[in-house]
Design an enzyme around this catalytic site. Structure first.
Site, PDB file in Angstrom:
ATOM      1  N   GLU A 450       4.590   2.653  -0.311  1.00  0.00           N
ATOM      2  CA  GLU A 450       3.492   1.688  -0.435  1.00  0.00           C
ATOM      3  C   GLU A 450       3.886   0.301   0.053  1.00  0.00           C
ATOM      4  OE1 GLU A 450       0.548   2.550  -1.122  1.00  0.00           O
ATOM      5  OE2 GLU A 450       0.790   4.504  -2.115  1.00  0.00           O
ATOM      6  N   HIS A 454       3.612   0.956   4.203  1.00  0.00           N
ATOM      7  CA  HIS A 454       2.354   0.343   4.646  1.00  0.00           C
ATOM      8  C   HIS A 454       2.509  -1.158   4.895  1.00  0.00           C
ATOM      9  CE1 HIS A 454       0.244   4.029   4.282  1.00  0.00           C
ATOM     10  NE2 HIS A 454       0.291   4.097   2.967  1.00  0.00           N
TER      11      HIS A 454
HETATM   12 ZN    ZN Z   1      -0.021   5.726   1.814  1.00  0.00          ZN
END
Ligand code: ZN
Length: 727
Positions: A450, A454
């Site tokens: 996360e 990202h």
């Molecule tokens: Zn993801």
């Protein structure tokens, strides 16, 4: 023998949704807020019984009465003394647990009916001998008569949810067809009334069709209040038909929802939360979706709350026409312990980003922490629990105000955990280690995925004024050794450029970052892992990824050659990349199970992770990033689609493996949720064991003061509409 599709296996996975750590770290006010919201959710969740099947409320009442008079162990002793086998009683316990977990007798995922896996005669014998029956014989016999037939019936029309003739639905009277649903939608649109909180009942009088559109609300028709909805609650001539808008559906349940939302309001953390609840109160009182939308707007503005919630008529999957929402309500809390580790990861981000296999110029000028909170679910009332949510569903609000993306940590953790006996596709010698380290490795992978997955990487952009966000003279593409030749222009974005492949490609990049950075000692230190434990976590994280790549085949549709789940496609791609790395890193074998049916084993040589796995992953991850940064759609698609292809080519024969994966797929787990109650100034959390008996007990204690009254309301509401479903 009943078709196994319509019964639940006796050994179905049932797990405790553990929220204790996160809950204990809440402040007293936060606990009270979470408690009253949970109460509102649980009362509202009972609405789902009325939204599922005509018999569901009576089945719920029958089971609840049985277990209120005798706990699961005592009723089990009785069953034993009556000559029921342990398997038969377990089958009944599982059935009862599943009725609670699905809030009705249809599975929330797949919408198929499930029936008890013991004979009707045996169950009747148990009911007749039960303490509940001894105490109230007439009521219990009446309850049995009301639901026993449909409880066991597997007539084709009753096997799944659907509109008249094709299935069961209580969103519509049984005489409604898809044409009626369409006509009603046209009417609702013409009056600007949302279908989300409605049901439709058709009657015919003097050759004229009359449709009742019933709104869910505390207020009934005769309430002489001048509220937002008053003007709409009346008769309308629509073409040759009459539409009558009424309200008051589920009133006694919604009354309790509202009462608890009021109490929660007193403990709101900020004015936005209080305002949000005020709108929800209006919505459930008046039957106004407009008010619910206003509440949703506040909800989006309430960024990163410690106690997160959402409540109302939300998902329309189970309306056969797809526009009526099923009630759901959840309360989740930030796991402060996990968040602290994630915060340390963010603090180290600048340094860790340098470890990623691309030049500094391909990284953002400054690290932007992506909006991510992992929450643990305290309460999820309704028909089922998803692992993540992206709401609200109102398109107009998503366009103008946005939405929230929430990852439900404790749900995810359980969804991927399993008992040793059910752990598929791993070598025997890996299983204990896998079970021991699955949780910690999952935490590391999620955090890296996360935040640094990202959150990493730069897109090269030329804006409308012609200015570049990178130095064209200086930046070199590490793949080609040349200058950058392509980039995003003006309004182009990652999603608009890479469209259908964008989301899975990006999930794959994030998963790769997780696998790659989990090799880093500093990262493992942040998660308090050292020495042998750190080595084991690396191994299990990688092993889990290749196993997930195999399990992913469940989400591939050969007929259309397409993937149905972005994350799972991403894991399959990674499995392919690591298989391609060769060197004995990953092995995937077709085998035959102890049951004589096809099986498979995937394994990973841990001594090759550093020497073979890391360089292969490094090379692939760099390609993903460079193609993304440079807006190279043709190159990116070609790469990603090649690895996503599922064929029956030797040696892996993935299409045959897909059959094996489907054959050995585990039934969806049931979750046992906690109860909360106020004691003095404190809120006590009570958790239950992860078993059918534990799930039944949690419901036995869920409505300690008013269980019987609630059941009376449910039965009365169902009885009032019985004529609409009568054969
Ligand atoms: Zn993801």
């Amino acid at each position: 023998m009943v078709d196994s599709q319509y019964v639940l296996p006796n050994d179905i996975g049932i797990a405790t949704l553990d929220c204790a750590e996160a809950f204990q770290l809440l402040s007293p006010e936060e606990k009270l807020y979470a408690h009253y919201l949970s109460r509102a959710c649980w009362y509202g969740g009972l609405v789902v019984l009325l939204q599922t099947s005509p018999e569901a409320p009576a089945i719920y009442a029958l089971i609840s009465r049985l277990f209120r008079a005798q706990d699961p162990a005592r009723l089990g002793e009785l069953a034993h003394s009556l000559g029921l086998s342990d398997e038969e009683y377990q089958a009944f316990l599982v059935y009862a647990a599943a009725i609670y977990a699905n809030m009705g007798n249809y599975k929330s995922f797949g919408d198929t009916k499930f029936v008890p896996n013991l004979t009707k005669e045996k169950l009747k014998q148990l009911v007749w001998a039960s303490q509940a029956f001894v105490d109230h014989p007439k009521e219990m016999e009446a309850l049995w008569d009301r639901c026993a037939g449909l409880m066991f019936s597997l007539e084709p029309r009753q096997r799944h949810l659907g509109l008249s003739g094709q299935g069961v639905s209580t969103y519509f009277s049984a005489n409604c067809s898809v044409e009626d649903a369409k006509l009603a939608q046209d009417f609702l649109d013409s009056q600007n009334i949302s279908a989300y909180n409605t049901r439709l009942f058709k009657t015919e009088a003097d050759g004229k069709m009359n449709y009742e559109v019933r709104l869910a609300s505390v207020l009934s028709d005769d309430s002489q209040l001048d509220d937002d909805m008053t003007a709409k609650v009346k008769c309308f001539q629509f073409g040759s038909c009459v539409f009558t808008v009424t309200r008051g559906d589920y009133a006694p349940l919604l009354e309790r929802v509202v009462e608890n939302l009021r109490k929660a309001q007193e403990h709101a953390a900020n004015p936005t939360q209080a305002e949000m609840l005020a709108h929800y109160i209006t919505s459930f009182t008046q039957g106004s979706v407009t008010a619910h939308k206003e509440g949703s707007r506040c909800w989006i503005r309430d960024k990163g709350p410690i106690v997160e919630s959402y409540i109302g008529f939300i998902e329309s999957y189970r309306d056969p026409y797809g526009s009526r929402g099923e009630f759901e309500g959840f309360v989740a809390v930030v796991n402060k312990a996990m968040s602290a580790k994630f915060a340390r990861l963010v603090a180290a981000a600048e340094l860790l980003l340098e470890e990623l296999p691309w030049p500094r110029a391909f990284e953002k000028d400054a690290f932007l922490k992506p909006d991510f909170t992992s929450l643990d679910v305290l309460t999820f009332a309704g028909s089922g629990i998803p692992a993540g949510i992206n709401i609200p569903n109102y398109d107009d609000i998503r366009q103008t105000d946005g939405f929230k993306n929430v990852s439900l940590g404790n749900v995810l953790a359980v969804a991927y955990s399993t008992q040793k006996e059910k752990l598929t596709f791993l070598a025997e010698e890996d299983k204990d280690l896998y079970i021991q380290w699955k949780g910690p490795s999952f935490e590391v992978q999620v955090g890296l995925h996360e935040l640094l997955g990202h959150g990493s990487g730069k897109l090269f952009v030329q804006d409308d004024s012609g200015a570049f966000n990178f130095d064209q003279e200086a930046v070199i593409n590490p793949e080609t050794g040349e200058h950058i030749r392509s980039w995003y222009r003006g309004g182009e974005t990652w999603d608009s450029k890479f469209s259908s492949v964008a989301s899975s490609y990006e999930e794959c990049r994030a998963e790769c970052v997780g696998l790659y950075l989990c090799l880093n000692k500093e990262v493992l230190g942040i998660f308090e892992l050292e020495g042998e434990a750190a080595e084991d976590v690396i191994y299990i994280n990688w092993l889990n990824m290749v196993r997930a790549g195999l399990l992913a085949l469940e989400f591939y549709t050969p007929e259309s050659g397409s993937w149905r789940q972005a994350h799972m496609q991403a894991r399959f791609v990674i499995l392919r990349v690591l298989l391609e790395a060769g060197g004995g890193l990953v092995s995937l074998r077709h085998t035959t199970g102890a049951d004589g049916k096809p099986d498979a084993v995937v394994s990973l040589d841990r001594s090759k992770i550093a020497a073979v796995g890391k360089p292969a992953l490094e090379c692939f991850l760099r390609k993903l990033q460079v193609l993304k940064s440079t807006a190279d759609v043709a190159g990116g698609r070609a790469l990603y689609e090649a690895y996503s292809a599922v064929t029956d080519k030797e040696p892996e024969r993935f299409l045959s493996l897909r059959h094996t994966v489907l054959l050995r797929k585990e039934a969806r787990k049931l979750f046992v949720q906690a109860n909360t109650h106020v004691e003095g100034d404190d809120v006590i959390l009570v958790q239950y064991e992860g078993s059918a008996a534990g799930l039944v007990k949690s419901f036995r204690e869920r409505f300690p003061d008013d269980a019987e009254v609630l059941e009376q309301h449910l039965l009365a509401l169902a009885r009032a509409d019985a004529r609409f479903w009568a054969p």
